[in-house]
Each structure stands twice: as C-alpha cells, then as structure tokens.
Design a protein around this motif. Structure first.
Motif, PDB file in Angstrom:
ATOM      1  N   SER A   1      -9.820 -36.188 -50.659  1.00 33.05           N
ATOM      2  CA  SER A   1     -10.296 -34.895 -50.167  1.00 33.05           C
ATOM      3  C   SER A   1     -11.490 -34.408 -50.978  1.00 33.05           C
ATOM      4  CB  SER A   1      -9.174 -33.850 -50.191  1.00 33.05           C
ATOM      5  OG  SER A   1      -8.772 -33.569 -51.517  1.00 33.05           O
TER       6      SER A   1
ATOM      7  N   ASP B   1      -9.464 -39.188 -55.440  1.00 29.85           N
ATOM      8  CA  ASP B   1      -8.957 -38.092 -54.609  1.00 29.85           C
ATOM      9  C   ASP B   1      -9.822 -38.020 -53.354  1.00 29.85           C
ATOM     10  OD1 ASP B   1      -8.527 -35.559 -53.383  1.00 29.85           O
ATOM     11  OD2 ASP B   1      -7.770 -34.761 -55.283  1.00 29.85           O
TER      12      ASP B   1
ATOM     13  N   LEU C   1      -8.250 -25.897 -49.468  1.00 26.54           N
ATOM     14  CA  LEU C   1      -7.463 -26.860 -48.683  1.00 26.54           C
ATOM     15  C   LEU C   1      -5.982 -26.490 -48.717  1.00 26.54           C
ATOM     16  CD1 LEU C   1      -9.064 -30.285 -49.696  1.00 26.54           C
ATOM     17  CD2 LEU C   1      -9.251 -29.132 -47.483  1.00 26.54           C
ATOM     18  N   LYS C   2      -5.484 -26.174 -49.926  1.00 22.99           N
ATOM     19  CA  LYS C   2      -4.063 -25.842 -50.078  1.00 22.99           C
ATOM     20  C   LYS C   2      -3.694 -24.576 -49.309  1.00 22.99           C
ATOM     21  CE  LYS C   2      -3.724 -27.871 -54.644  1.00 22.99           C
ATOM     22  NZ  LYS C   2      -3.776 -27.558 -56.065  1.00 22.99           N
ATOM     23  N   LYS C   3      -4.588 -23.590 -49.305  1.00 22.30           N
ATOM     24  CA  LYS C   3      -4.294 -22.300 -48.673  1.00 22.30           C
ATOM     25  C   LYS C   3      -4.747 -22.226 -47.223  1.00 22.30           C
ATOM     26  CE  LYS C   3      -4.205 -19.764 -52.980  1.00 22.30           C
ATOM     27  NZ  LYS C   3      -4.887 -18.779 -53.841  1.00 22.30           N
ATOM     28  N   ASN C   4      -5.190 -23.370 -46.685  1.00 29.14           N
ATOM     29  CA  ASN C   4      -5.630 -23.425 -45.285  1.00 29.14           C
ATOM     30  C   ASN C   4      -6.624 -22.310 -44.955  1.00 29.14           C
ATOM     31  OD1 ASN C   4      -3.945 -25.663 -44.649  1.00 29.14           O
ATOM     32  ND2 ASN C   4      -2.208 -24.261 -44.571  1.00 29.14           N
TER      33      ASN C   4
ATOM     34  N   GLN D   1     -10.335 -27.371 -53.580  1.00 30.62           N
ATOM     35  CA  GLN D   1      -8.936 -27.771 -53.420  1.00 30.62           C
ATOM     36  C   GLN D   1      -8.046 -26.576 -53.087  1.00 30.62           C
ATOM     37  OE1 GLN D   1      -8.331 -29.943 -57.133  1.00 30.62           O
ATOM     38  NE2 GLN D   1      -8.157 -31.832 -55.926  1.00 30.62           N
ATOM     39  N   ASP D   2      -8.321 -25.442 -53.704  1.00 25.61           N
ATOM     40  CA  ASP D   2      -7.554 -24.237 -53.421  1.00 25.61           C
ATOM     41  C   ASP D   2      -7.679 -23.854 -51.946  1.00 25.61           C
ATOM     42  OD1 ASP D   2      -5.980 -21.933 -54.493  1.00 25.61           O
ATOM     43  OD2 ASP D   2      -7.731 -20.800 -53.768  1.00 25.61           O
TER      44      ASP D   2
ATOM     45  N   TRP E   1     -13.046 -26.560 -43.182  1.00 29.32           N
ATOM     46  CA  TRP E   1     -13.183 -26.037 -44.543  1.00 29.32           C
ATOM     47  C   TRP E   1     -14.384 -26.679 -45.238  1.00 29.32           C
ATOM     48  CZ3 TRP E   1     -13.018 -22.290 -47.559  1.00 29.32           C
ATOM     49  CH2 TRP E   1     -12.977 -22.403 -48.943  1.00 29.32           C
TER      50      TRP E   1
ATOM     51  N   GLU F   1     -12.081 -27.101 -58.064  1.00 32.15           N
ATOM     52  CA  GLU F   1     -10.870 -26.271 -58.027  1.00 32.15           C
ATOM     53  C   GLU F   1     -10.882 -25.334 -56.823  1.00 32.15           C
ATOM     54  OE1 GLU F   1     -10.630 -24.228 -61.776  1.00 32.15           O
ATOM     55  OE2 GLU F   1     -10.162 -26.065 -62.874  1.00 32.15           O
TER      56      GLU F   1
END
Length: 136
Positions: free
Chosen positions: A10, A8, A107-110, A104-105, A118, A101
């Motif tokens: 990222s 992964d 990154l997903k939620k900008n 990654q959260d 980030w 976690e």
C-alpha cells in the motif's frame, strides 16, 4: 523508501501515485504557480561575500529589505540557511515518515471510498497539513 516500509504494497503503491503527480514531463512541463518562493539574504549590509558569490564582480545591485515586511499573513518563513547535510537527511526522513503515517492512517480509517480514491485525494489533503509540520 524508508526501510521500515519496504515490501508494504500500500505504501509503495501510494508513493508511485505521488511520483506520477510530481514527475516533470519534458514535452508537457507543468509550470504552474508555486506556493513557494526561496531567496537568500545577508544580515550584513553591503556584504562582499554576497557580491563575490552572486554577481560577476562588476555588475549588480544591493537592495535593502525589511524582514518584518516580508512576513505576509503569517504565511512566510524566514530562517537561516543551513548547509548541514546530516540535518537535511534527518528532516527529509522525518517528512517521509510523517507522510507515510498519514497515508496509512487514511487507509485504516477509510477516508475515501476505496484505497484507489484515497491515493488520488491524499496529497491534496496532506499538503496543507505537511506545510505546517515542525520538521526541524
């Protein structure tokens, strides 16, 4: 690296950023004040095993402390020392999992304007949250 996140990009990139932050540079050590202080005590008054382990056998002092008075603004943690390597591995794996976690959260939620931003902000935001996690 947790096997679950191998490959992964990222996560690997975020971890590399973190490693840069915490790596000690011999020519420029970062001896900033730490949030942590660790010490070991014995519940037994004048404990011979403590004398044998932590002194040269002839010199030293026994200091009595009140555990209740070492509790500062709910910001202290007094726990028994645990030497169980398997438990240490479980706690470390849990900490790593929760860290990834949260990363990654974000990154997903900008949570920042860009993934690069980030990475820079992540650990400042994560550290206070991480310190409050029940990992064991």
């Amino acid at each position: 690296m947790l096997p679950k996140y191998a490959g992964d990009a990222s996560v690997e990139s975020g971890l590399q950023e973190y490693i840069k932050l915490i790596e000690e540079e011999p020519d420029h050590p970062r001896h900033a004040p730490s949030l942590f202080f660790v010490s070991c005590f014995s519940e037994v008054e004048d404990d011979l095993s403590q004398w044998r382990s932590y002194s040269d056998g002839e010199n030293g002092y026994a200091i009595g402390l009140s555990a209740a008075r070492m509790w500062v603004d709910g910001n202290s943690l007094l726990v028994r020392v645990n030497y169980d390597a398997k438990l240490h591995e479980q706690v470390a794996a849990s900490a790593a999992e929760k860290t990834v976690e949260f990363f990654q959260d974000g990154l997903k939620k900008n949570r920042a304007a860009t993934p690069e931003e980030w990475k820079k902000e992540f650990f400042q935001i994560w550290e206070p949250r991480f310190l409050g996690l029940p990992l064991w």
